[in-house]
Scaffold this motif. Sequence first.
Motif, PDB file in Angstrom:
ATOM      1  N   MET A   1       2.817  10.019  10.534  1.00  0.00           N
ATOM      2  CA  MET A   1       2.058   9.146   9.662  1.00  0.00           C
ATOM      3  C   MET A   1       2.635   9.223   8.249  1.00  0.00           C
ATOM      4  SD  MET A   1      -0.765   7.117   9.654  1.00  0.00           S
ATOM      5  CE  MET A   1      -1.260   7.586  11.282  1.00  0.00           C
ATOM      6  N   LEU A   2       3.006   8.107   7.713  1.00  0.00           N
ATOM      7  CA  LEU A   2       3.577   8.080   6.371  1.00  0.00           C
ATOM      8  C   LEU A   2       2.522   8.229   5.283  1.00  0.00           C
ATOM      9  CD1 LEU A   2       6.203   5.224   6.714  1.00  0.00           C
ATOM     10  CD2 LEU A   2       6.611   7.670   6.638  1.00  0.00           C
ATOM     11  N   LEU A   3       1.395   7.582   5.474  1.00  0.00           N
ATOM     12  CA  LEU A   3       0.327   7.608   4.475  1.00  0.00           C
ATOM     13  C   LEU A   3      -0.931   8.201   5.091  1.00  0.00           C
ATOM     14  CD1 LEU A   3       0.817   4.060   2.922  1.00  0.00           C
ATOM     15  CD2 LEU A   3       1.602   6.241   2.009  1.00  0.00           C
ATOM     16  N   PRO A   4      -1.794   8.757   4.265  1.00  0.00           N
ATOM     17  CA  PRO A   4      -3.041   9.303   4.814  1.00  0.00           C
ATOM     18  C   PRO A   4      -3.902   8.192   5.416  1.00  0.00           C
ATOM     19  CG  PRO A   4      -3.062   9.363   2.412  1.00  0.00           C
ATOM     20  CD  PRO A   4      -1.709   8.908   2.822  1.00  0.00           C
ATOM     21  N   THR A   5      -4.724   8.549   6.379  1.00  0.00           N
ATOM     22  CA  THR A   5      -5.615   7.567   7.000  1.00  0.00           C
ATOM     23  C   THR A   5      -6.996   7.577   6.365  1.00  0.00           C
ATOM     24  OG1 THR A   5      -6.191   9.169   8.720  1.00  0.00           O
ATOM     25  CG2 THR A   5      -4.388   7.632   9.196  1.00  0.00           C
ATOM     26  N   ASP A   6      -7.344   8.664   5.675  1.00  0.00           N
ATOM     27  CA  ASP A   6      -8.623   8.749   4.986  1.00  0.00           C
ATOM     28  C   ASP A   6      -8.681   7.709   3.864  1.00  0.00           C
ATOM     29  OD1 ASP A   6     -11.161  10.184   4.156  1.00  0.00           O
ATOM     30  OD2 ASP A   6      -9.938  10.388   2.332  1.00  0.00           O
ATOM     31  N   PRO A   7      -9.720   6.850   3.827  1.00  0.00           N
ATOM     32  CA  PRO A   7      -9.796   5.790   2.818  1.00  0.00           C
ATOM     33  C   PRO A   7      -9.730   6.298   1.373  1.00  0.00           C
ATOM     34  CG  PRO A   7     -11.408   5.400   4.541  1.00  0.00           C
ATOM     35  CD  PRO A   7     -10.816   6.754   4.793  1.00  0.00           C
ATOM     36  N   ALA A   8     -10.405   7.384   1.067  1.00  0.00           N
ATOM     37  CA  ALA A   8     -10.381   7.907  -0.305  1.00  0.00           C
ATOM     38  C   ALA A   8      -8.983   8.411  -0.661  1.00  0.00           C
ATOM     39  CB  ALA A   8     -11.409   9.015  -0.469  1.00  0.00           C
ATOM     40  N   ALA A   9      -8.339   9.073   0.265  1.00  0.00           N
ATOM     41  CA  ALA A   9      -6.987   9.570   0.017  1.00  0.00           C
ATOM     42  C   ALA A   9      -6.005   8.410  -0.161  1.00  0.00           C
ATOM     43  CB  ALA A   9      -6.537  10.470   1.158  1.00  0.00           C
ATOM     44  N   ARG A  10      -6.193   7.331   0.624  1.00  0.00           N
ATOM     45  CA  ARG A  10      -5.323   6.161   0.503  1.00  0.00           C
ATOM     46  C   ARG A  10      -5.491   5.501  -0.867  1.00  0.00           C
ATOM     47  NH1 ARG A  10      -2.827   4.290   5.059  1.00  0.00           N
ATOM     48  NH2 ARG A  10      -2.804   2.122   4.386  1.00  0.00           N
ATOM     49  N   LYS A  11      -6.730   5.415  -1.338  1.00  0.00           N
ATOM     50  CA  LYS A  11      -6.968   4.816  -2.662  1.00  0.00           C
ATOM     51  C   LYS A  11      -6.398   5.689  -3.775  1.00  0.00           C
ATOM     52  CE  LYS A  11     -10.717   1.736  -1.710  1.00  0.00           C
ATOM     53  NZ  LYS A  11     -10.073   0.453  -1.912  1.00  0.00           N
ATOM     54  N   GLY A  12      -6.192   6.958  -3.497  1.00  0.00           N
ATOM     55  CA  GLY A  12      -5.609   7.871  -4.469  1.00  0.00           C
ATOM     56  C   GLY A  12      -4.092   7.762  -4.563  1.00  0.00           C
ATOM     57  N   LEU A  13      -3.500   6.840  -3.811  1.00  0.00           N
ATOM     58  CA  LEU A  13      -2.051   6.605  -3.849  1.00  0.00           C
ATOM     59  C   LEU A  13      -1.780   5.179  -4.343  1.00  0.00           C
ATOM     60  CD1 LEU A  13      -0.954   8.164  -0.441  1.00  0.00           C
ATOM     61  CD2 LEU A  13      -0.464   9.038  -2.724  1.00  0.00           C
ATOM     62  N   PRO A  14      -1.826   4.963  -5.634  1.00  0.00           N
ATOM     63  CA  PRO A  14      -1.625   3.606  -6.177  1.00  0.00           C
ATOM     64  C   PRO A  14      -0.143   3.221  -6.221  1.00  0.00           C
ATOM     65  CG  PRO A  14      -1.979   5.134  -7.961  1.00  0.00           C
ATOM     66  CD  PRO A  14      -2.131   5.922  -6.683  1.00  0.00           C
ATOM     67  N   ILE A  15       0.428   2.977  -5.070  1.00  0.00           N
ATOM     68  CA  ILE A  15       1.862   2.714  -4.983  1.00  0.00           C
ATOM     69  C   ILE A  15       2.247   1.459  -5.765  1.00  0.00           C
ATOM     70  CG2 ILE A  15       3.775   2.189  -3.411  1.00  0.00           C
ATOM     71  CD1 ILE A  15       2.264   3.938  -1.310  1.00  0.00           C
ATOM     72  N   CYS A  16       1.500   0.408  -5.617  1.00  0.00           N
ATOM     73  CA  CYS A  16       1.826  -0.830  -6.325  1.00  0.00           C
ATOM     74  C   CYS A  16       1.509  -0.708  -7.818  1.00  0.00           C
ATOM     75  CB  CYS A  16       1.080  -2.006  -5.703  1.00  0.00           C
ATOM     76  SG  CYS A  16       1.517  -3.581  -6.466  1.00  0.00           S
ATOM     77  N   THR A  17       0.252  -0.407  -8.133  1.00  0.00           N
ATOM     78  CA  THR A  17      -0.145  -0.378  -9.546  1.00  0.00           C
ATOM     79  C   THR A  17       0.356   0.855 -10.281  1.00  0.00           C
ATOM     80  OG1 THR A  17      -2.284   0.619  -8.974  1.00  0.00           O
ATOM     81  CG2 THR A  17      -2.202  -1.798  -9.166  1.00  0.00           C
TER      82      THR A  17
END
Length: 100
Positions: A1-17
């Motif tokens: 898995m490249l990115l976390p699946t947990d929604p909060a953890a995913r929001k903590g990775l602002p790749i675009c912004t």
Amino acid sequence: MLLPTDPAARKGLPICTGVLDYFPLALAEVARVSKAGNDQHNLGQPLHWDKTKSMDHADCIPRHLIDRFTRDDDGQRHAAKLAWRALAFLEILLEKEAAA
């Protein structure tokens, strides 16, 4: 898995912004270097990173840093090659840590 699946953890990775929006010109220049490197090392092949070629990132980084205000013989900016090498170094480090 490249990115976390947990929604909060995913929001903590602002790749675009947090990355793409901060450095659009720099990332475009790194992409240009990436394409030029692919054309040099993998002529005629689709863009891909052959990790078996030119693996001395830690040694190349300071050389490109020294020449950071100039262009290399191929016309590419040393500063962009520096950034590409730094990303390559970090990517390989993270891959090794994940595999351990």
